[in-house]
Design a protein around this motif. Structure first.
Motif, PDB file in Angstrom:
ATOM      1  N   PHE A 159      -1.657   5.295   7.734  1.00 45.62           N
ATOM      2  CA  PHE A 159      -3.029   5.362   7.005  1.00 45.62           C
ATOM      3  C   PHE A 159      -2.674   5.348   5.479  1.00 45.62           C
ATOM      4  O   PHE A 159      -1.860   5.426   4.606  1.00 45.62           O
ATOM      5  CB  PHE A 159      -3.818   6.495   7.217  1.00 45.62           C
ATOM      6  CG  PHE A 159      -4.031   7.194   7.788  1.00 45.62           C
ATOM      7  CD1 PHE A 159      -5.176   7.334   8.700  1.00 45.62           C
ATOM      8  CD2 PHE A 159      -2.412   8.171   8.818  1.00 45.62           C
ATOM      9  CE1 PHE A 159      -5.636   7.669  10.290  1.00 45.62           C
ATOM     10  CE2 PHE A 159      -3.163   8.799   9.880  1.00 45.62           C
ATOM     11  CZ  PHE A 159      -4.235   8.663  10.618  1.00 45.62           C
ATOM     12  N   LYS A 160      -4.198   4.605   4.474  1.00 42.99           N
ATOM     13  CA  LYS A 160      -3.635   4.446   3.067  1.00 42.99           C
ATOM     14  C   LYS A 160      -4.251   5.805   1.855  1.00 42.99           C
ATOM     15  O   LYS A 160      -4.411   6.527   2.991  1.00 42.99           O
ATOM     16  CB  LYS A 160      -4.307   2.901   2.872  1.00 42.99           C
ATOM     17  CG  LYS A 160      -4.764   1.992   3.270  1.00 42.99           C
ATOM     18  CD  LYS A 160      -5.593   0.884   2.717  1.00 42.99           C
ATOM     19  CE  LYS A 160      -5.801  -0.379   3.444  1.00 42.99           C
ATOM     20  NZ  LYS A 160      -6.667  -1.291   2.741  1.00 42.99           N
ATOM     21  N   ASN A 199     -14.880  12.197  -1.956  1.00 38.03           N
ATOM     22  CA  ASN A 199     -16.112  12.463  -1.211  1.00 38.03           C
ATOM     23  C   ASN A 199     -17.393  13.793  -1.044  1.00 38.03           C
ATOM     24  O   ASN A 199     -17.235  14.666  -0.739  1.00 38.03           O
ATOM     25  CB  ASN A 199     -16.034  11.950   0.106  1.00 38.03           C
ATOM     26  CG  ASN A 199     -17.684  11.229   0.847  1.00 38.03           C
ATOM     27  OD1 ASN A 199     -18.199  12.103   0.867  1.00 38.03           O
ATOM     28  ND2 ASN A 199     -18.067  10.104   0.644  1.00 38.03           N
ATOM     29  N   GLU A 236       0.962  -1.194  -0.108  1.00 41.63           N
ATOM     30  CA  GLU A 236      -0.150   0.366   0.309  1.00 41.63           C
ATOM     31  C   GLU A 236       0.792   0.906  -0.127  1.00 41.63           C
ATOM     32  O   GLU A 236       1.957   1.527  -0.103  1.00 41.63           O
ATOM     33  CB  GLU A 236      -0.819   0.046   1.235  1.00 41.63           C
ATOM     34  CG  GLU A 236      -1.818  -0.932   1.360  1.00 41.63           C
ATOM     35  CD  GLU A 236      -3.087  -0.764  -0.393  1.00 41.63           C
ATOM     36  OE1 GLU A 236      -3.123   0.414  -0.116  1.00 41.63           O
ATOM     37  OE2 GLU A 236      -3.408  -1.275   0.364  1.00 41.63           O
ATOM     38  N   ASP A 258      -9.806   9.505  -0.919  1.00 37.78           N
ATOM     39  CA  ASP A 258     -11.534   8.814  -0.876  1.00 37.78           C
ATOM     40  C   ASP A 258     -11.792   9.936  -0.080  1.00 37.78           C
ATOM     41  O   ASP A 258     -13.532  10.376  -0.468  1.00 37.78           O
ATOM     42  CB  ASP A 258     -11.847   7.381  -0.019  1.00 37.78           C
ATOM     43  CG  ASP A 258     -11.489   6.245  -1.219  1.00 37.78           C
ATOM     44  OD1 ASP A 258     -11.075   6.386  -2.169  1.00 37.78           O
ATOM     45  OD2 ASP A 258     -11.699   5.306  -1.643  1.00 37.78           O
ATOM     46  N   PHE A 259     -11.595  10.658   1.291  1.00 32.71           N
ATOM     47  CA  PHE A 259     -12.170  11.224   1.788  1.00 32.71           C
ATOM     48  C   PHE A 259     -12.634  13.113   1.319  1.00 32.71           C
ATOM     49  O   PHE A 259     -13.161  13.336   1.204  1.00 32.71           O
ATOM     50  CB  PHE A 259     -11.428  11.495   3.392  1.00 32.71           C
ATOM     51  CG  PHE A 259     -12.199  12.790   4.208  1.00 32.71           C
ATOM     52  CD1 PHE A 259     -12.643  12.584   4.903  1.00 32.71           C
ATOM     53  CD2 PHE A 259     -10.909  13.695   3.449  1.00 32.71           C
ATOM     54  CE1 PHE A 259     -12.980  13.609   6.091  1.00 32.71           C
ATOM     55  CE2 PHE A 259     -11.551  14.915   4.429  1.00 32.71           C
ATOM     56  CZ  PHE A 259     -12.747  14.677   5.297  1.00 32.71           C
ATOM     57  N   HIS A 312      -9.722   3.898  10.077  1.00 34.20           N
ATOM     58  CA  HIS A 312      -8.804   3.568   9.333  1.00 34.20           C
ATOM     59  C   HIS A 312      -7.590   4.219   8.999  1.00 34.20           C
ATOM     60  O   HIS A 312      -6.724   4.726   9.076  1.00 34.20           O
ATOM     61  CB  HIS A 312      -9.926   4.710   7.835  1.00 34.20           C
ATOM     62  CG  HIS A 312     -10.952   3.654   7.569  1.00 34.20           C
ATOM     63  ND1 HIS A 312     -12.459   4.329   8.239  1.00 34.20           N
ATOM     64  CD2 HIS A 312     -11.166   3.135   5.816  1.00 34.20           C
ATOM     65  CE1 HIS A 312     -12.974   3.371   7.709  1.00 34.20           C
ATOM     66  NE2 HIS A 312     -12.602   2.751   6.448  1.00 34.20           N
ATOM     67  N   SER A 362      -4.792   5.607  -0.206  1.00 39.72           N
ATOM     68  CA  SER A 362      -6.488   5.797  -0.931  1.00 39.72           C
ATOM     69  C   SER A 362      -7.508   5.624  -0.599  1.00 39.72           C
ATOM     70  O   SER A 362      -8.477   6.588  -0.655  1.00 39.72           O
ATOM     71  CB  SER A 362      -6.045   4.400  -2.074  1.00 39.72           C
ATOM     72  OG  SER A 362      -6.386   3.671  -0.406  1.00 39.72           O
ATOM     73  N   ASP A 363      -7.805   5.861   1.518  1.00 34.67           N
ATOM     74  CA  ASP A 363      -8.547   6.248   2.334  1.00 34.67           C
ATOM     75  C   ASP A 363      -8.604   7.148   2.179  1.00 34.67           C
ATOM     76  O   ASP A 363      -9.531   8.300   2.089  1.00 34.67           O
ATOM     77  CB  ASP A 363      -8.323   6.107   3.209  1.00 34.67           C
ATOM     78  CG  ASP A 363      -8.931   4.039   3.161  1.00 34.67           C
ATOM     79  OD1 ASP A 363      -9.544   3.922   2.989  1.00 34.67           O
ATOM     80  OD2 ASP A 363      -8.589   3.382   4.670  1.00 34.67           O
ATOM     81  N   LEU A 390     -10.797   9.661   9.906  1.00 37.06           N
ATOM     82  CA  LEU A 390     -10.536   8.278   9.401  1.00 37.06           C
ATOM     83  C   LEU A 390     -10.195   7.130  10.547  1.00 37.06           C
ATOM     84  O   LEU A 390      -9.867   6.803  11.001  1.00 37.06           O
ATOM     85  CB  LEU A 390      -8.778   8.414   8.912  1.00 37.06           C
ATOM     86  CG  LEU A 390      -9.355   9.212   7.309  1.00 37.06           C
ATOM     87  CD1 LEU A 390      -7.929   8.798   6.686  1.00 37.06           C
ATOM     88  CD2 LEU A 390     -10.280   8.353   6.848  1.00 37.06           C
TER      89      LEU A 390
END
Length: 209
Positions: free
Chosen positions: A77-78, A88, A63, A84-85, A160, A80-81, A155
């Motif tokens: 943290f990823k 969003n 990752e 996404d945040f 996450h 990608s997360d 997160l």
């Protein structure tokens, strides 16, 4: 921000007192926006009495990660997360005047690992100045630090994150605990505890008197 008689609205006056240990006007404005957005506009309901949160396992060999260095813990943290945040739609609508430009640009650079030391929210002015004298922290990393707090709140609260305990010198995969704490003046914070009882993060969820 100011009423007709020139008096600062109470909620903003309280916000100024919360972020009194500042470095620059830009940081003050960023901090105020983070505090107001967390309280008023976040899509997450942080108003819980107590919550157990199970952290992630992240394969850092695979990752792309963002690493957030705190006094008692290192959080993974990823990327990608985080992306996404930022993208969003609900978060964009909730923060129409706030841009995560530095984060967006950094994520687009395709960097495998991004590491930021939290000098703005975890330390007072004296400690922060000492860190900046002894460590090379670029302006770009400082800007990422400013932008990340709002992202990190969601997160961390949702689990996450992968957590490394500095005290235990190992990754923690048991649940960490979030507890609401109310001061004598009514300010409410959500405090995050490692399994060893050490505080590693906190979120302001309501201003006091």
């Amino acid at each position: 921000m100011v009423s007709a008689d020139g008096i600062l609205f109470p909620v903003l006056r309280q916000a100024f007192s919360v972020v009194r240990n500042i470095m620059t006007p830009k940081f003050l404005l960023t901090s105020l926006l983070v505090l107001m957005t967390t309280i008023c506009f976040s899509q997450t309901n942080f108003d819980v009495r107590r919550k157990k949160i199970k952290p992630l396992f992240i394969d850092t060999a695979v990752e792309k990660t963002f690493i957030y260095d705190l006094p008692n813990a290192v959080l993974y943290f990823k990327q990608s997360d985080i992306s996404d945040f930022i993208t969003n739609v609900k978060n964009i609508e909730a923060t129409p005047n706030y841009s995560f430009k530095n984060f967006t640009d950094t994520l687009k650079s395709n960097t495998k690992t991004i590491r930021v030391k939290d000098i703005f929210y975890s330390y007072g002015e004296v400690e922060r100045d000492s860190i900046l004298r002894h460590e090379r922290i670029s302006a770009d990393m400082q800007e990422l630090n400013e932008e990340f707090h709002l992202i990190g709140n969601d997160l961390i609260f949702s689990g996450h994150v992968m957590v490394y305990s500095k005290g235990n010198k190992k990754f923690i995969f048991k649940p960490y605990i979030a507890k609401k704490q109310t001061s004598s003046l009514g300010q409410q914070d959500l405090i995050f505890y490692l399994p060893n009882g050490k505080i590693f993060y906190q979120i302001l969820i309501a201003f006091g008197e």
